[in-house]
Design a protein around this motif. Structure first.
Motif, PDB file in Angstrom:
ATOM      1  N   THR A   2      48.308  30.000  50.036  1.00 31.56           N
ATOM      2  CA  THR A   2      47.498  30.826  49.144  1.00 31.56           C
ATOM      3  C   THR A   2      46.756  31.885  49.951  1.00 31.56           C
ATOM      4  O   THR A   2      46.526  31.739  51.151  1.00 31.56           O
ATOM      5  CB  THR A   2      46.474  29.976  48.369  1.00 31.56           C
ATOM      6  N   LEU A   3      46.378  32.958  49.259  1.00 28.65           N
ATOM      7  CA  LEU A   3      45.605  34.037  49.855  1.00 28.65           C
ATOM      8  C   LEU A   3      44.497  34.425  48.890  1.00 28.65           C
ATOM      9  O   LEU A   3      44.769  34.743  47.722  1.00 28.65           O
ATOM     10  CB  LEU A   3      46.499  35.257  50.130  1.00 28.65           C
ATOM     11  N   LYS A   4      43.279  34.395  49.368  1.00 28.50           N
ATOM     12  CA  LYS A   4      42.143  34.819  48.553  1.00 28.50           C
ATOM     13  C   LYS A   4      41.855  36.287  48.859  1.00 28.50           C
ATOM     14  O   LYS A   4      41.612  36.661  50.008  1.00 28.50           O
ATOM     15  CB  LYS A   4      40.914  33.958  48.852  1.00 28.50           C
ATOM     16  N   ILE A   5      41.908  37.098  47.811  1.00 29.85           N
ATOM     17  CA  ILE A   5      41.707  38.540  47.936  1.00 29.85           C
ATOM     18  C   ILE A   5      40.328  38.899  47.391  1.00 29.85           C
ATOM     19  O   ILE A   5      39.952  38.468  46.294  1.00 29.85           O
ATOM     20  CB  ILE A   5      42.789  39.316  47.163  1.00 29.85           C
ATOM     21  N   ALA A   6      39.595  39.682  48.141  1.00 31.56           N
ATOM     22  CA  ALA A   6      38.285  40.177  47.688  1.00 31.56           C
ATOM     23  C   ALA A   6      38.414  41.649  47.307  1.00 31.56           C
ATOM     24  O   ALA A   6      39.047  42.434  48.016  1.00 31.56           O
ATOM     25  CB  ALA A   6      37.237  40.017  48.779  1.00 31.56           C
ATOM     26  N   ILE A   7      37.812  42.011  46.185  1.00 34.25           N
ATOM     27  CA  ILE A   7      37.789  43.396  45.713  1.00 34.25           C
ATOM     28  C   ILE A   7      36.359  43.897  45.811  1.00 34.25           C
ATOM     29  O   ILE A   7      35.454  43.352  45.183  1.00 34.25           O
ATOM     30  CB  ILE A   7      38.278  43.493  44.263  1.00 34.25           C
ATOM     31  N   ALA A   8      36.164  44.932  46.621  1.00 35.97           N
ATOM     32  CA  ALA A   8      34.827  45.500  46.801  1.00 35.97           C
ATOM     33  C   ALA A   8      34.548  46.489  45.668  1.00 35.97           C
ATOM     34  O   ALA A   8      34.672  47.702  45.832  1.00 35.97           O
ATOM     35  CB  ALA A   8      34.707  46.178  48.163  1.00 35.97           C
ATOM     36  N   GLN A   9      34.182  45.966  44.502  1.00 35.60           N
ATOM     37  CA  GLN A   9      33.845  46.800  43.341  1.00 35.60           C
ATOM     38  C   GLN A   9      32.412  47.288  43.535  1.00 35.60           C
ATOM     39  O   GLN A   9      31.467  46.803  42.918  1.00 35.60           O
ATOM     40  CB  GLN A   9      34.005  45.991  42.053  1.00 35.60           C
ATOM     41  N   LEU A  10      32.273  48.281  44.417  1.00 35.97           N
ATOM     42  CA  LEU A  10      30.955  48.715  44.879  1.00 35.97           C
ATOM     43  C   LEU A  10      30.716  50.182  44.574  1.00 35.97           C
ATOM     44  O   LEU A  10      31.636  50.931  44.250  1.00 35.97           O
ATOM     45  CB  LEU A  10      30.831  48.449  46.380  1.00 35.97           C
ATOM     46  N   ALA A  27      30.321  43.672  52.916  1.00 39.91           N
ATOM     47  CA  ALA A  27      31.207  43.043  51.934  1.00 39.91           C
ATOM     48  C   ALA A  27      32.283  42.217  52.615  1.00 39.91           C
ATOM     49  O   ALA A  27      32.630  41.121  52.153  1.00 39.91           O
ATOM     50  CB  ALA A  27      31.837  44.115  51.052  1.00 39.91           C
ATOM     51  N   ALA A  28      32.824  42.712  53.727  1.00 40.32           N
ATOM     52  CA  ALA A  28      33.870  41.988  54.452  1.00 40.32           C
ATOM     53  C   ALA A  28      33.343  40.674  55.012  1.00 40.32           C
ATOM     54  O   ALA A  28      34.017  39.634  54.927  1.00 40.32           O
ATOM     55  CB  ALA A  28      34.432  42.860  55.565  1.00 40.32           C
ATOM     56  N   ARG A  29      32.160  40.717  55.581  1.00 41.59           N
ATOM     57  CA  ARG A  29      31.590  39.491  56.146  1.00 41.59           C
ATOM     58  C   ARG A  29      31.278  38.472  55.044  1.00 41.59           C
ATOM     59  O   ARG A  29      31.511  37.269  55.202  1.00 41.59           O
ATOM     60  CB  ARG A  29      30.345  39.817  56.962  1.00 41.59           C
ATOM     61  N   HIS A  30      30.737  38.964  53.931  1.00 45.50           N
ATOM     62  CA  HIS A  30      30.453  38.066  52.812  1.00 45.50           C
ATOM     63  C   HIS A  30      31.746  37.469  52.268  1.00 45.50           C
ATOM     64  O   HIS A  30      31.822  36.254  52.001  1.00 45.50           O
ATOM     65  CB  HIS A  30      29.715  38.835  51.713  1.00 45.50           C
ATOM     66  N   ALA A  31      32.769  38.307  52.108  1.00 43.84           N
ATOM     67  CA  ALA A  31      34.045  37.832  51.578  1.00 43.84           C
ATOM     68  C   ALA A  31      34.691  36.816  52.520  1.00 43.84           C
ATOM     69  O   ALA A  31      35.251  35.803  52.077  1.00 43.84           O
ATOM     70  CB  ALA A  31      34.980  39.016  51.342  1.00 43.84           C
ATOM     71  N   HIS A  32      34.615  37.073  53.811  1.00 40.43           N
ATOM     72  CA  HIS A  32      35.188  36.147  54.799  1.00 40.43           C
ATOM     73  C   HIS A  32      34.496  34.796  54.721  1.00 40.43           C
ATOM     74  O   HIS A  32      35.152  33.737  54.773  1.00 40.43           O
ATOM     75  CB  HIS A  32      35.054  36.734  56.205  1.00 40.43           C
ATOM     76  N   ALA A  33      33.177  34.817  54.563  1.00 40.73           N
ATOM     77  CA  ALA A  33      32.429  33.564  54.441  1.00 40.73           C
ATOM     78  C   ALA A  33      32.812  32.798  53.175  1.00 40.73           C
ATOM     79  O   ALA A  33      32.715  31.568  53.125  1.00 40.73           O
ATOM     80  CB  ALA A  33      30.930  33.842  54.440  1.00 40.73           C
ATOM     81  N   GLU A  34      33.275  33.521  52.163  1.00 38.88           N
ATOM     82  CA  GLU A  34      33.701  32.899  50.905  1.00 38.88           C
ATOM     83  C   GLU A  34      35.170  32.471  50.939  1.00 38.88           C
ATOM     84  O   GLU A  34      35.703  31.987  49.935  1.00 38.88           O
ATOM     85  CB  GLU A  34      33.484  33.875  49.745  1.00 38.88           C
ATOM     86  N   GLY A  35      35.816  32.681  52.069  1.00 40.37           N
ATOM     87  CA  GLY A  35      37.195  32.223  52.220  1.00 40.37           C
ATOM     88  C   GLY A  35      38.258  33.278  51.994  1.00 40.37           C
ATOM     89  O   GLY A  35      39.455  32.983  52.070  1.00 40.37           O
ATOM     90  N   ALA A  36      37.847  34.504  51.705  1.00 41.27           N
ATOM     91  CA  ALA A  36      38.823  35.581  51.507  1.00 41.27           C
ATOM     92  C   ALA A  36      39.345  36.063  52.853  1.00 41.27           C
ATOM     93  O   ALA A  36      38.615  36.065  53.858  1.00 41.27           O
ATOM     94  CB  ALA A  36      38.193  36.733  50.743  1.00 41.27           C
ATOM     95  N   ARG A  37      40.586  36.503  52.875  1.00 41.12           N
ATOM     96  CA  ARG A  37      41.163  37.026  54.115  1.00 41.12           C
ATOM     97  C   ARG A  37      41.717  38.445  53.929  1.00 41.12           C
ATOM     98  O   ARG A  37      42.285  39.001  54.867  1.00 41.12           O
ATOM     99  CB  ARG A  37      42.267  36.089  54.624  1.00 41.12           C
ATOM    100  N   PHE A 242      31.098  48.178  34.919  1.00 40.04           N
ATOM    101  CA  PHE A 242      29.796  48.766  35.262  1.00 40.04           C
ATOM    102  C   PHE A 242      28.896  47.796  36.032  1.00 40.04           C
ATOM    103  O   PHE A 242      27.681  47.950  36.032  1.00 40.04           O
ATOM    104  CB  PHE A 242      29.077  49.270  34.001  1.00 40.04           C
ATOM    105  N   LYS A 243      29.495  46.812  36.691  1.00 43.51           N
ATOM    106  CA  LYS A 243      28.730  45.873  37.508  1.00 43.51           C
ATOM    107  C   LYS A 243      29.198  45.981  38.951  1.00 43.51           C
ATOM    108  O   LYS A 243      30.384  45.862  39.237  1.00 43.51           O
ATOM    109  CB  LYS A 243      28.914  44.439  37.013  1.00 43.51           C
ATOM    110  N   GLU A 244      28.246  46.203  39.870  1.00 45.10           N
ATOM    111  CA  GLU A 244      28.570  46.288  41.287  1.00 45.10           C
ATOM    112  C   GLU A 244      28.614  44.881  41.869  1.00 45.10           C
ATOM    113  O   GLU A 244      27.604  44.173  41.877  1.00 45.10           O
ATOM    114  CB  GLU A 244      27.530  47.144  42.023  1.00 45.10           C
ATOM    115  N   LYS A 245      29.776  44.465  42.328  1.00 45.35           N
ATOM    116  CA  LYS A 245      29.919  43.112  42.871  1.00 45.35           C
ATOM    117  C   LYS A 245      31.240  42.998  43.635  1.00 45.35           C
ATOM    118  O   LYS A 245      32.130  43.831  43.490  1.00 45.35           O
ATOM    119  CB  LYS A 245      29.878  42.069  41.757  1.00 45.35           C
TER     120      LYS A 245
END
Length: 455
Positions: A2-10, A27-37, A242-245
């Motif tokens: 599996t691959l966890k993808i993070a989308i920087a909707q910023l 955002a990259a550091r936060h996503a990495h801590a959440e398991g995204a690669r 319309f939500k930054e996350k």
């Protein structure tokens, strides 16, 4: 697998290269801590969209390149994290008689402190609000990179609206398509995007993730609403608009195919059109004023529905302490006008002042008496009142620094029911794209809802 993808909707800021870069690193550091690669940032995330003629300055593009290298260096310790960053790349060939763009709307794939690949957008939009062929030249290649054993094909916005770029990515070995975007909002755009990307996924037989930014830039608003669809076009993820996350999607290999893993709550519930339109107007006002450094806003409050609606939008965007309303009665102002204006200002808690224009109006008429002798009063005198009000609002803007919000709607502008140098004067026309029927509909919606808790 599996691959966890993070989308920087910023929300990125045009020209704030250091701020945009830091936002991507965080955002990259936060996503990495959440398991995204894999982290996907929106189109031209380093520069902000759209930087327009800043792209024509070599120093700006060079600074963008340096910012991308800075992100790579800042994330070098996360050697298993891949980050896709949108940025301009290249320059132009100039002489006294010719200018040829060699610059690309590009995205770089970063890992382990290095730029692995840089992809150039193939399809450049040049219609409506888009003017990309002025600044960029089309790319010719493809970009497929591996993360966690899964081959990701990279596309940039308009690429995915055409058949060839996605097909070429598939031929190059892509198992999932990653599309980074800057797609301006209009009513119905969210559903249109999902439908077109579902068509694209079905056409190539690959799942697709659509990464989009959020925020306002001049006349454009970006609504986020990032999403993912399966290879059969089924919606697998839908982020809130319309939500930054930072939004997450997970893909896995099922037998020989790649598909998104269903997660509870991954699809945001649909929202009514008025709610989305209200959010777009609020975000547009907030970002235009905030990103340009204005301390607040001022507007003329007439007691009518247009200025009342603009006042409500401004308070939701900025808060009551940054909004000021001014009523400027004349001898022709009906009592109901100032009664309604006072009531509206009191309900929203903004500073409210009244400045009579009666004496100023009479002085204008006196100054013009000789020229107008023998002519009956008509719309000329009515327009004088509007122009006096515009002058007073602009004087307060000059003195205090607050921007004047104009209150005319699209129906009035289209039919000429407005006054040049009068109610058209100001710095930002909040409801210029709303027909009068939409003004009434939105006012009814706002009376029934209080989305920002402002009353």
């Amino acid at each position: 697998m599996t691959l966890k993808i993070a989308i920087a909707q910023l929300n990125f800021v045009v020209g704030d290269l250091a701020g945009n870069a830091q936002k991507i690193v965080d955002a990259a550091r936060h996503a990495h801590a959440e398991g995204a690669r894999l982290l996907l940032t929106p189109e031209l995330s380093i520069a902000g969209y759209a930087a327009e003629d800043l792209f024509l300055r070599p120093a700006f593009t060079e600074a963008c390149d340096a910012a991308v290298l800075g992100i790579a260096a800042a994330l070098a310790d996360l050697d298993d994290m891949v980050v896709v960053v949108g940025h301009p790349h290249g320059g132009s060939l100039k002489s006294r008689s010719v200018s040829v763009q060699l610059r690309h709307n590009a995205a770089s794939v970063i890992q382990g402190g290095r730029i692995l690949e840089t992809y150039a957008k193939r399809e450049l939009p040049n219609y409506q609000v888009f003017d990309e062929r002025r600044y960029f030249t089309p790319g010719q290649g493809t970009c497929v990179f591996k993360v966690g054993g899964i081959a990701v094909g990279l596309l940039i916005c308009e690429d995915a609206w055409f058949e060839q770029p996605a097909q070429l990515a598939k031929y190059a070995g892509a198992e999932v398509l990653a599309v980074i975007n800057a797609s301006p909002y209009h009513v119905g755009k969210e559903g249109e995007r999902v439908a077109r990307m579902a068509d694209r996924a079905r056409a190539v037989g690959l799942p697709l993730v659509y990464a989009h930014g959020v925020g306002g830039q001049d006349e454009m608003v970006f609504d986020g609403a990032s999403f993912a669809v399966q290879a059969d076009g089924t919606l697998a993820l839908q982020a809130e608009s319309f939500k930054e996350k930072v939004v997450y999607a997970q893909v896995g290999r099922a037998q020989a195919a790649i598909e998104f893993i269903a997660e509870e709550g991954a699809i945001a519930p649909p929202r009514e059109a008025e709610a989305q339109l209200w959010d777009a107007l609020v975000l547009g006002v907030r970002d235009y004023i905030g990103k340009n450094g204005f301390p607040g806003a001022i507007l003329g409050l007439s007691g009518g529905i247009d200025s009342a609606l603009v006042l409500a939008i401004a308070v939701d965007a900025l808060g009551k302490d940054k909004v000021r309303a001014l009523m400027m009665p004349s001898p022709y102002t009906a009592d109901i006008s100032w009664i309604d204006a006072r009531d509206m200002a009191e309900r929203l808690g903004v500073r409210y002042d009244e400045i009579s224009i009666a004496h100023t109006f009479e002085s204008y008429k006196w100054a013009l008496a000789g020229e107008f002798e023998g002519r009956a009063e008509d719309t000329t005198e009515e327009n004088l009142q509007a122009r006096i009000r515009g002058t007073l609002l602009m004087a307060l803007s000059n003195k205090l620094g607050s921007i004047v919000l104009t209150t005319g709607n699209k129906s009035e502008m289209a039919t000429g029911y407005c006054t040049l140098y009068g109610d058209m004067a100001g710095g930002f026309a909040v409801i210029k794209d709303l027909l009068k029927t939409t003004v009434f509909a939105l006012a009814r919606w706002r009376n029934a809802h209080d989305p920002f808790g402002t009353g």
